[in-house]
Design an enzyme around this catalytic site. Sequence first.
Site, PDB file in Angstrom:
ATOM      1  N   HIS A 134       0.828  -1.209   0.000  1.00 34.81           N
ATOM      2  CA  HIS A 134       0.000   0.000   0.000  1.00 34.81           C
ATOM      3  C   HIS A 134       0.862   1.260   0.000  1.00 34.81           C
ATOM      4  O   HIS A 134       0.556   2.232  -0.703  1.00 34.81           O
ATOM      5  CB  HIS A 134      -0.933  -0.008   1.219  1.00 34.81           C
ATOM      6  CG  HIS A 134      -1.800  -1.229   1.300  1.00 34.81           C
ATOM      7  ND1 HIS A 134      -2.829  -1.467   0.419  1.00 34.81           N
ATOM      8  CD2 HIS A 134      -1.779  -2.282   2.157  1.00 34.81           C
ATOM      9  CE1 HIS A 134      -3.417  -2.619   0.732  1.00 34.81           C
ATOM     10  NE2 HIS A 134      -2.797  -3.126   1.786  1.00 34.81           N
ATOM     11  N   ASN A 412       7.577  17.892  18.075  1.00 34.55           N
ATOM     12  CA  ASN A 412       7.920  16.560  17.590  1.00 34.55           C
ATOM     13  C   ASN A 412       8.382  16.605  16.137  1.00 34.55           C
ATOM     14  O   ASN A 412       9.270  15.842  15.734  1.00 34.55           O
ATOM     15  CB  ASN A 412       6.718  15.629  17.724  1.00 34.55           C
ATOM     16  CG  ASN A 412       7.043  14.206  17.353  1.00 34.55           C
ATOM     17  OD1 ASN A 412       7.771  13.511  18.058  1.00 34.55           O
ATOM     18  ND2 ASN A 412       6.517  13.744  16.226  1.00 34.55           N
ATOM     19  N   HIS A 422      19.389  17.375  14.066  1.00 35.47           N
ATOM     20  CA  HIS A 422      18.811  17.519  15.401  1.00 35.47           C
ATOM     21  C   HIS A 422      19.736  16.945  16.471  1.00 35.47           C
ATOM     22  O   HIS A 422      19.871  17.531  17.554  1.00 35.47           O
ATOM     23  CB  HIS A 422      17.453  16.821  15.465  1.00 35.47           C
ATOM     24  CG  HIS A 422      16.904  16.702  16.854  1.00 35.47           C
ATOM     25  ND1 HIS A 422      17.110  15.586  17.651  1.00 35.47           N
ATOM     26  CD2 HIS A 422      16.185  17.561  17.613  1.00 35.47           C
ATOM     27  CE1 HIS A 422      16.532  15.764  18.820  1.00 35.47           C
ATOM     28  NE2 HIS A 422      15.970  16.950  18.833  1.00 35.47           N
ATOM     29  N   TYR A 430      22.117  22.402  22.854  1.00 34.63           N
ATOM     30  CA  TYR A 430      21.110  22.379  23.916  1.00 34.63           C
ATOM     31  C   TYR A 430      21.667  21.796  25.218  1.00 34.63           C
ATOM     32  O   TYR A 430      21.635  22.448  26.268  1.00 34.63           O
ATOM     33  CB  TYR A 430      19.905  21.570  23.446  1.00 34.63           C
ATOM     34  CG  TYR A 430      18.766  21.517  24.435  1.00 34.63           C
ATOM     35  CD1 TYR A 430      17.860  22.574  24.551  1.00 34.63           C
ATOM     36  CD2 TYR A 430      18.586  20.409  25.254  1.00 34.63           C
ATOM     37  CE1 TYR A 430      16.814  22.528  25.462  1.00 34.63           C
ATOM     38  CE2 TYR A 430      17.548  20.345  26.162  1.00 34.63           C
ATOM     39  CZ  TYR A 430      16.669  21.409  26.259  1.00 34.63           C
ATOM     40  OH  TYR A 430      15.636  21.360  27.162  1.00 34.63           O
ATOM     41  N   LYS A 442      16.221  25.992  30.456  1.00 34.92           N
ATOM     42  CA  LYS A 442      15.801  25.210  29.293  1.00 34.92           C
ATOM     43  C   LYS A 442      15.178  26.090  28.211  1.00 34.92           C
ATOM     44  O   LYS A 442      15.381  25.851  27.020  1.00 34.92           O
ATOM     45  CB  LYS A 442      14.821  24.124  29.713  1.00 34.92           C
ATOM     46  CG  LYS A 442      15.459  23.014  30.536  1.00 34.92           C
ATOM     47  CD  LYS A 442      14.467  21.903  30.825  1.00 34.92           C
ATOM     48  CE  LYS A 442      15.152  20.770  31.598  1.00 34.92           C
ATOM     49  NZ  LYS A 442      14.219  19.652  31.878  1.00 34.92           N
ATOM     50  N   HIS A 457      20.196  28.721   8.321  1.00 31.48           N
ATOM     51  CA  HIS A 457      19.332  28.587   7.139  1.00 31.48           C
ATOM     52  C   HIS A 457      19.290  29.897   6.344  1.00 31.48           C
ATOM     53  O   HIS A 457      19.408  29.888   5.103  1.00 31.48           O
ATOM     54  CB  HIS A 457      17.916  28.190   7.561  1.00 31.48           C
ATOM     55  CG  HIS A 457      17.765  26.734   7.870  1.00 31.48           C
ATOM     56  ND1 HIS A 457      18.136  26.186   9.074  1.00 31.48           N
ATOM     57  CD2 HIS A 457      17.284  25.705   7.129  1.00 31.48           C
ATOM     58  CE1 HIS A 457      17.885  24.888   9.069  1.00 31.48           C
ATOM     59  NE2 HIS A 457      17.362  24.570   7.895  1.00 31.48           N
TER      60      HIS A 457
END
Length: 547
Positions: A134, A412, A422, A430, A442, A457
């Site tokens: 499929h 997400n 990432h 991070y 944070k 970018h």
Amino acid sequence: MVGEDNIFIRNRRAKYGTSEEKDDLSSRLEGDWSFSKSSNGQIDFDHAMTRKMQLLAEAELKPAFMKGVDGHFTEFVNGLIEKSVLLESSSSAFPENCAEKDGHKIKGSRAQPEHGKVFIARKSLLDELFEVEHIRTIYHMFIALLILFILSTLVVDFIDEGRLVLEFDLVVFSFGKFSVVAPTWFCMFLSTLVVPYGLFLQWAQGYRESSHKTIRSLVFGGLFMIFQLVGLGFGPTYIALSYELPPASGFIVILEQVRLVMKAHSFIRENVPQIISSASQKTNSVRLPQISQYLYFLFAPTLIYRDDYPRTPTRRWSYVVTRFAQVLCSLFYVYYIFVRLCIPVYRNYIREPFNLRGLVLCIFNSILPGVLILFLMFFAFLHCWLNAFAEMLRFGDRMFYKDWWNSTSFANYYRTWNVVVHDWLYYYVYRDFLWFFGKHFKAAAMLLVFTISAAVHEYALAVCFGYFYPVLFCIFMCFGMVFNFILNDRRKGPIWNVIMWTSLFLGQGIILSLYSQEWYAHQYCPLKNPTFLDYIKPRSWACHIKM
């Protein structure tokens, strides 16, 4: 333990029953599956055929059931291996914690960062999905759409010109000046191979015996930063601007520049703490990485350095050829999208004065080609290109992306769209930021990640297109940050996936429309003596061609 054993025995008895219950069950099964007979002793063939069909149905369900069990078992084993490796590596990475049995930290000492990414052998998600018929049909639909684009272009050109016109002027122009691109890339790659490795080797070999470790580290660290900023930073940018490289050629130089900067940083970031730790413990257990390991890392489809990676047993050259062929087909796919859907719209738009009505129409006309280009960029680079290099290098961990299309939140989506980038941002920006300033910042760490990503970018687009038009930067920093907090991980359900896709489609239309308008404005409305403000002010707002 005795109580647990008793509970386990009771559960087994409750599940399987006693011997008397099993005998009763077997007798019932024999009575159920025995062929019923008619009054004259003949076998009821209708009943027999019914039982036969039931057996065939169960036999057909067995392979699917076993495949599902095998899939769940494989996922369980992979997760177990990953957790065990993480525990072992984290315990070895923090030997000083073993001495702190009383739970008190030594004053003035800083906790070391947690262990980084764990690589395990796994296939790419699309390779697994394409095994399903499929999903493979959806891929065939995109191929059919490409064929229709080609036929449409040929038919229109035949009607307008009276002949078949097979011209690829846009492709030839975009990848022009290859004689400049090739030596530029070679110089960037060779310098990234020699300079960071040489500086690290010289620093590491004399660090333990040095009486001025801090000064030595600052000197070599400063030399490395100069190389990153000047050698890999200023040099390729100057070449791209001075030679006025076309867009595709400029992207090759700038994206390779960014990739090599991130690779060099990862190599130094992963190896320096090991040397410092071994020197403080006065051990010689740390082995310096070899040049072959660093060379493999420069080509490997990851931005996180390791001395060794999980490897596949063989290379499938047919798989490599297929992936590169798909990259080439995706390139021509983008070409036909621009020819049929984009160029006519933007050429007509530049002929009218700038107004809100024309801008809105242009944005909505750019949504469909923008989405198609997004899919093609993802498929060509994150799936085909990276998998081709992974196969040639027998690189085992193929998780370059996750199921970003199922995201119900932008948080997400950012984590799953490009796992390779990432991981680098997460571990080296991070987490290092939180390790240095504390876990209470944070929000500031997330803001820093967004700022770096948006700036890189926008930098690539500005250098490659030859103008500064910070549309992508504003979308990243404004709408991206807002959606990251509003559409967070607590948002579940299909409606949030619809909202995510709607926002993504609209954003692609805005980006493609505004950057294309500015490109055509620079082509049709050039300035003889532009000032600095002329490079900053959008030219599409004032450009108007009178026909």
